[in-house]
Motif scaffolding. Structure first.
Motif, PDB file in Angstrom:
ATOM      1  N   SER A  32       0.863  -1.183   0.000  1.00 46.04           N
ATOM      2  CA  SER A  32       0.000   0.000   0.000  1.00 46.04           C
ATOM      3  C   SER A  32       0.900   1.234   0.000  1.00 46.04           C
ATOM      4  O   SER A  32       2.113   1.127   0.032  1.00 46.04           O
ATOM      5  N   HIS A  33       0.271   2.415  -0.021  1.00 50.41           N
ATOM      6  CA  HIS A  33       0.975   3.677  -0.280  1.00 50.41           C
ATOM      7  C   HIS A  33       1.681   3.535  -1.632  1.00 50.41           C
ATOM      8  O   HIS A  33       1.252   2.732  -2.455  1.00 50.41           O
ATOM      9  N   GLY A  34       2.702   4.322  -1.937  1.00 46.10           N
ATOM     10  CA  GLY A  34       3.267   4.188  -3.271  1.00 46.10           C
ATOM     11  C   GLY A  34       4.144   5.336  -3.700  1.00 46.10           C
ATOM     12  O   GLY A  34       5.175   5.589  -3.083  1.00 46.10           O
ATOM     13  N   PHE A  35       3.713   6.078  -4.734  1.00 43.96           N
ATOM     14  CA  PHE A  35       4.580   7.091  -5.333  1.00 43.96           C
ATOM     15  C   PHE A  35       3.831   8.402  -5.511  1.00 43.96           C
ATOM     16  O   PHE A  35       2.601   8.459  -5.523  1.00 43.96           O
ATOM     17  N   ALA A  36       4.610   9.485  -5.649  1.00 41.35           N
ATOM     18  CA  ALA A  36       4.062  10.811  -5.942  1.00 41.35           C
ATOM     19  C   ALA A  36       4.966  11.470  -6.968  1.00 41.35           C
ATOM     20  O   ALA A  36       6.112  11.820  -6.669  1.00 41.35           O
ATOM     21  N   LEU A  37       4.463  11.627  -8.185  1.00 43.12           N
ATOM     22  CA  LEU A  37       5.228  12.183  -9.300  1.00 43.12           C
ATOM     23  C   LEU A  37       4.868  13.650  -9.486  1.00 43.12           C
ATOM     24  O   LEU A  37       3.699  13.994  -9.678  1.00 43.12           O
ATOM     25  N   ASN A  38       5.889  14.501  -9.440  1.00 46.76           N
ATOM     26  CA  ASN A  38       5.657  15.936  -9.596  1.00 46.76           C
ATOM     27  C   ASN A  38       5.458  16.272 -11.075  1.00 46.76           C
ATOM     28  O   ASN A  38       6.425  16.371 -11.834  1.00 46.76           O
ATOM     29  N   VAL A  39       4.221  16.455 -11.449  1.00 45.07           N
ATOM     30  CA  VAL A  39       3.894  16.849 -12.816  1.00 45.07           C
ATOM     31  C   VAL A  39       3.950  18.362 -12.915  1.00 45.07           C
ATOM     32  O   VAL A  39       4.806  18.933 -13.575  1.00 45.07           O
ATOM     33  N   GLN A  40       3.037  19.038 -12.219  1.00 43.29           N
ATOM     34  CA  GLN A  40       3.077  20.499 -12.163  1.00 43.29           C
ATOM     35  C   GLN A  40       2.446  21.008 -10.859  1.00 43.29           C
ATOM     36  O   GLN A  40       1.506  21.792 -10.870  1.00 43.29           O
ATOM     37  N   PRO A  41       2.979  20.521  -9.711  1.00 43.78           N
ATOM     38  CA  PRO A  41       2.481  21.009  -8.428  1.00 43.78           C
ATOM     39  C   PRO A  41       3.055  22.375  -8.095  1.00 43.78           C
ATOM     40  O   PRO A  41       3.965  22.874  -8.777  1.00 43.78           O
ATOM     41  N   ASP A  42       2.542  22.987  -7.043  1.00 47.04           N
ATOM     42  CA  ASP A  42       3.109  24.221  -6.502  1.00 47.04           C
ATOM     43  C   ASP A  42       4.367  23.848  -5.712  1.00 47.04           C
ATOM     44  O   ASP A  42       4.285  23.399  -4.569  1.00 47.04           O
ATOM     45  N   LEU A  43       5.525  24.016  -6.330  1.00 43.55           N
ATOM     46  CA  LEU A  43       6.775  23.587  -5.698  1.00 43.55           C
ATOM     47  C   LEU A  43       7.120  24.405  -4.458  1.00 43.55           C
ATOM     48  O   LEU A  43       7.926  23.967  -3.630  1.00 43.55           O
ATOM     49  N   SER A  44       6.506  25.579  -4.298  1.00 42.87           N
ATOM     50  CA  SER A  44       6.787  26.387  -3.106  1.00 42.87           C
ATOM     51  C   SER A  44       6.333  25.666  -1.836  1.00 42.87           C
ATOM     52  O   SER A  44       6.855  25.927  -0.745  1.00 42.87           O
ATOM     53  N   HIS A  45       5.379  24.758  -1.953  1.00 41.48           N
ATOM     54  CA  HIS A  45       4.899  24.042  -0.768  1.00 41.48           C
ATOM     55  C   HIS A  45       5.959  23.098  -0.202  1.00 41.48           C
ATOM     56  O   HIS A  45       5.881  22.689   0.954  1.00 41.48           O
ATOM     57  N   PHE A  46       6.955  22.743  -1.017  1.00 42.10           N
ATOM     58  CA  PHE A  46       8.045  21.907  -0.510  1.00 42.10           C
ATOM     59  C   PHE A  46       9.000  22.705   0.377  1.00 42.10           C
ATOM     60  O   PHE A  46       9.790  22.107   1.114  1.00 42.10           O
ATOM     61  N   THR A  47       8.955  24.038   0.302  1.00 43.18           N
ATOM     62  CA  THR A  47       9.900  24.852   1.078  1.00 43.18           C
ATOM     63  C   THR A  47       9.542  24.899   2.559  1.00 43.18           C
ATOM     64  O   THR A  47      10.350  25.350   3.365  1.00 43.18           O
ATOM     65  N   HIS A  48       8.351  24.434   2.911  1.00 42.46           N
ATOM     66  CA  HIS A  48       7.916  24.461   4.312  1.00 42.46           C
ATOM     67  C   HIS A  48       8.208  23.150   5.034  1.00 42.46           C
ATOM     68  O   HIS A  48       7.824  22.983   6.193  1.00 42.46           O
ATOM     69  N   ILE A  49       8.878  22.222   4.349  1.00 42.45           N
ATOM     70  CA  ILE A  49       9.275  20.951   4.959  1.00 42.45           C
ATOM     71  C   ILE A  49      10.712  20.640   4.556  1.00 42.45           C
ATOM     72  O   ILE A  49      11.290  21.316   3.705  1.00 42.45           O
ATOM     73  N   VAL A  50      11.269  19.618   5.200  1.00 42.11           N
ATOM     74  CA  VAL A  50      12.533  19.033   4.731  1.00 42.11           C
ATOM     75  C   VAL A  50      12.135  17.767   3.983  1.00 42.11           C
ATOM     76  O   VAL A  50      11.906  16.719   4.598  1.00 42.11           O
ATOM     77  N   PRO A  51      11.964  17.840   2.654  1.00 42.04           N
ATOM     78  CA  PRO A  51      11.381  16.717   1.913  1.00 42.04           C
ATOM     79  C   PRO A  51      12.143  15.418   2.123  1.00 42.04           C
ATOM     80  O   PRO A  51      13.355  15.348   1.903  1.00 42.04           O
ATOM     81  N   CYS A  52      11.420  14.407   2.611  1.00 39.00           N
ATOM     82  CA  CYS A  52      11.999  13.079   2.868  1.00 39.00           C
ATOM     83  C   CYS A  52      13.150  13.142   3.869  1.00 39.00           C
ATOM     84  O   CYS A  52      13.957  12.209   3.957  1.00 39.00           O
ATOM     85  N   GLY A  53      13.247  14.248   4.620  1.00 30.88           N
ATOM     86  CA  GLY A  53      14.308  14.401   5.612  1.00 30.88           C
ATOM     87  C   GLY A  53      15.674  14.637   5.022  1.00 30.88           C
ATOM     88  O   GLY A  53      16.691  14.534   5.722  1.00 30.88           O
ATOM     89  N   ILE A  54      15.749  14.974   3.730  1.00 31.24           N
ATOM     90  CA  ILE A  54      17.030  15.156   3.032  1.00 31.24           C
ATOM     91  C   ILE A  54      17.311  16.649   2.904  1.00 31.24           C
ATOM     92  O   ILE A  54      16.559  17.368   2.247  1.00 31.24           O
ATOM     93  N   VAL A  55      18.393  17.115   3.510  1.00 30.84           N
ATOM     94  CA  VAL A  55      18.638  18.559   3.591  1.00 30.84           C
ATOM     95  C   VAL A  55      19.453  19.109   2.424  1.00 30.84           C
ATOM     96  O   VAL A  55      19.463  20.318   2.187  1.00 30.84           O
ATOM     97  N   ASP A  56      20.144  18.256   1.675  1.00 31.44           N
ATOM     98  CA  ASP A  56      21.067  18.757   0.653  1.00 31.44           C
ATOM     99  C   ASP A  56      20.621  18.444  -0.778  1.00 31.44           C
ATOM    100  O   ASP A  56      21.429  18.457  -1.699  1.00 31.44           O
ATOM    101  N   LYS A  57      19.332  18.164  -0.969  1.00 29.11           N
ATOM    102  CA  LYS A  57      18.806  17.880  -2.292  1.00 29.11           C
ATOM    103  C   LYS A  57      17.563  18.736  -2.524  1.00 29.11           C
ATOM    104  O   LYS A  57      16.909  19.178  -1.581  1.00 29.11           O
ATOM    105  N   GLY A  58      17.216  18.938  -3.800  1.00 29.12           N
ATOM    106  CA  GLY A  58      16.056  19.746  -4.136  1.00 29.12           C
ATOM    107  C   GLY A  58      14.920  18.918  -4.713  1.00 29.12           C
ATOM    108  O   GLY A  58      14.949  17.692  -4.705  1.00 29.12           O
ATOM    109  N   VAL A  59      13.911  19.620  -5.213  1.00 30.41           N
ATOM    110  CA  VAL A  59      12.786  18.977  -5.885  1.00 30.41           C
ATOM    111  C   VAL A  59      12.562  19.672  -7.222  1.00 30.41           C
ATOM    112  O   VAL A  59      12.911  20.843  -7.395  1.00 30.41           O
ATOM    113  N   THR A  60      11.991  18.945  -8.152  1.00 33.09           N
ATOM    114  CA  THR A  60      11.682  19.519  -9.449  1.00 33.09           C
ATOM    115  C   THR A  60      10.387  18.912  -9.959  1.00 33.09           C
ATOM    116  O   THR A  60       9.767  18.074  -9.289  1.00 33.09           O
TER     117      THR A  60
END
Length: 227
Positions: free
Chosen positions: A161-189
């Protein structure tokens, strides 16, 4: 043996409702492993914290979350904190893993491979980073993966269960309010950022399903469900 897999398109659905659907689906697949399915959907803005995470990786407080219009859930998947929202294709495969070697790590690699092959159709070269899950374009994550594997009633095989989340065209600014996946030295696209244009979500769903059918060697039957 070719397995038939239902692709159930839920459209846009609240996270909590989709979570309950997953739990019910796991029980159904445990009872009848021929009921294999994948839910495809989009969520309203939400942060979810997996078993490896904590609220310290959410960088805003409860009041700020309300102002942003973002919900927060602690869930039972692997991984840390991630974001789901409109413009992101989310998929929840509910699969009996015995069909694919009952190997959770292999399953995660297969989910990654589905996305890697799909993105290649758009000229996006993506791949893996050793020691990290998900699909990456350089040092930026384009697809997060976090799964749960529940043992069936006999205790011999896993149901996913659960699975994947593919960034097609989300509001990427919402990722700036978290540490995505707990990784501090990588970005999102996202696909939109890389391609410089919008990508229709229905087109993405169809392409992902073709790639999924190829990697998992299944025959997919599409069903749309209004929720």
């Amino acid at each position: 043996m070719v397995t038939t897999c239902k692709i159930i398109d839920l459209g846009k659905i609240e996270y909590g409702a989709a979570f309950e659907l997953q739990k019910q689906a796991v029980r159904e697949v445990m009872a009848d492993k021929s009921t294999t399915r994948v839910y495809l959907l989009e969520h309203p803005p939400v942060y979810t914290i997996g078993r490896a995470g904590g609220e310290h990786h959410v960088l805003v407080d409860e009041q700020q979350l309300k102002q942003l219009g973002i919900s927060l859930y602690e869930v039972d998947r692997g991984g840390d904190v991630t974001y789901h929202g409109p413009g992101q294709l989310v998929g929840y495969p509910i699969l009996p893993l015995a069909r694919w070697g009952n190997d959770v790590r292999r399953y995660i690699r297969m989910l990654e491979e589905v996305v890697i092959r799909f993105l290649r159709e758009y000229g996006i070269e993506s791949g893996r980073i050793e020691g990290l899950s998900g699909v990456w374009v350089g040092n930026e994550k384009i697809c997060a993966i976090g799964v749960k594997a529940s043992r069936d009633r006999a205790g011999k095989s896993f149901i996913t269960s659960h699975g994947f989340a593919l960034n097609v065209q989300p509001d990427l600014s919402h990722f700036t309010h978290i540490v995505p996946c707990g990784i501090v030295d990588k970005g999102v696209t996202s696909m939109q950022r890389l391609l410089g244009r919008e990508v229709p979500m229905d087109e993405v769903k169809r392409g992902w399903v073709r790639s999924f059918a190829e990697v998992f060697e299944v025959q997919c039957v599409w069903k749309r469900v209004a929720v």
